[in-house]
Write a protein that holds these residues in place. Structure first.
Motif: not given
Ligand code: ATP
Length: 237
Positions: A3, A26, A28, A31
């Motif tokens: 991540n 979290d 990614k 993102e």
């Protein structure tokens, strides 16, 4: 895949006041998440913890696998932060400011000179490169602080109300840089009070309230902005 950001049980207490309460998050790689929330919810505090400007009271934050408490220098190389603070030195010229930060990030000299000229051009400041920042208008300082935040090609952009106080010219510089191929793959975490703009830019929507995430959904779950505003607007007052 690792991540971009991994947060576990994160807490922050100022004096006796708990501001963040056992947060998990979290993000990614790639993102674009936006955090909304009422005043005092802890949004800026969270960004400061991720960027190593503050130390957690408890829990952990990892950026690209580096623990912010144990390897802050490595984390700083990954992170570009744009906030109300310009983090610029008034007595230095625009070029000297970028040079100072570039050296701090360990960018090699030849690459740094090229990078500085490119960013000064993108920011529309090339003709002002050798003037002291203390003589700059607010808009010029804003453009330069965007260049400073992006100088080291951070993999994670932390954007704290990036549009607040940006004049139309600086907003355009900012949007063009965000959309550029260089930053398309970067992870972005933005704090905003502007629901419509935040919704338009992001692909994930979070709401922080009293130090806890009370909402975390993908933008795909909404047919349009009005749909989002209807469902989540009441949580933000
Ligand atoms: N350095 C500090 N020392 C003491 N209290 C602080 C400090 N920084 C923030 N706080 C407090 O922590 C709480 C959360 O502040 P924070 O700035 O993170 O909220 P926010 O969600 O970003 O708010 P806003 O939307 O108004 O910008 C507030 O009550 C604030 O007064």
């Amino acid at each position: 895949m690792e991540n971009a950001v991994s947060i576990r049980e994160l807490s922050k207490v100022f004096g006796k006041t708990p501001v963040l309460k056992a947060l998990d998050l979290d993000l990614k790689k790639g993102e674009f998440a936006v955090i909304f929330g009422p005043n005092g919810a802890g949004k800026t505090t969270l960004l400061k913890l991720i960027s190593t400007l503050l130390e957690p009271t408890g829990g952990s934050v990892f950026v690209s696998g580096f623990n912010v408490s144990e390897e802050p220098e490595k984390v700083r190389k990954e992170v570009g932060m744009l906030s109300h603070d310009s983090y610029l030195y008034g007595e230095l010229t625009a070029r000297e400011n970028l040079h100072f930060f570039g050296k701090m990030y360990g960018i090699e000299s030849q690459e740094l000179e090229k990078r500085i000229s490119q960013l000064l051009t993108d920011a529309g400041l090339l003709t002002k490169a050798n003037e002291r920042v203390s003589t700059f208008s607010r808009g010029m300082k804003q453009r330069l602080s965007i260049a400073r935040a992006l100088l080291h090609r951070p993999s994670l952009l932390l954007l704290d109300e990036p549009y607040t106080g940006l004049d139309p010219g600086a907003s355009l510089v900012f949007e063009n840089l965000l959309k550029s191929s260089e930053f398309q793959g970067s992870t972005k975490l933005m704090v905003s009070h502007n629901l419509e703009r935040g919704f338009a830019l992001c692909d994930r929507l979070l709401i922080l309230d009293k130090g806890k995430f009370v909402y975390d959904e993908s933008k795909e779950d909404f047919s349009c902005f009005e749909d989002f505003r209807e469902k989540c607007g009441p949580m933000l007052t």
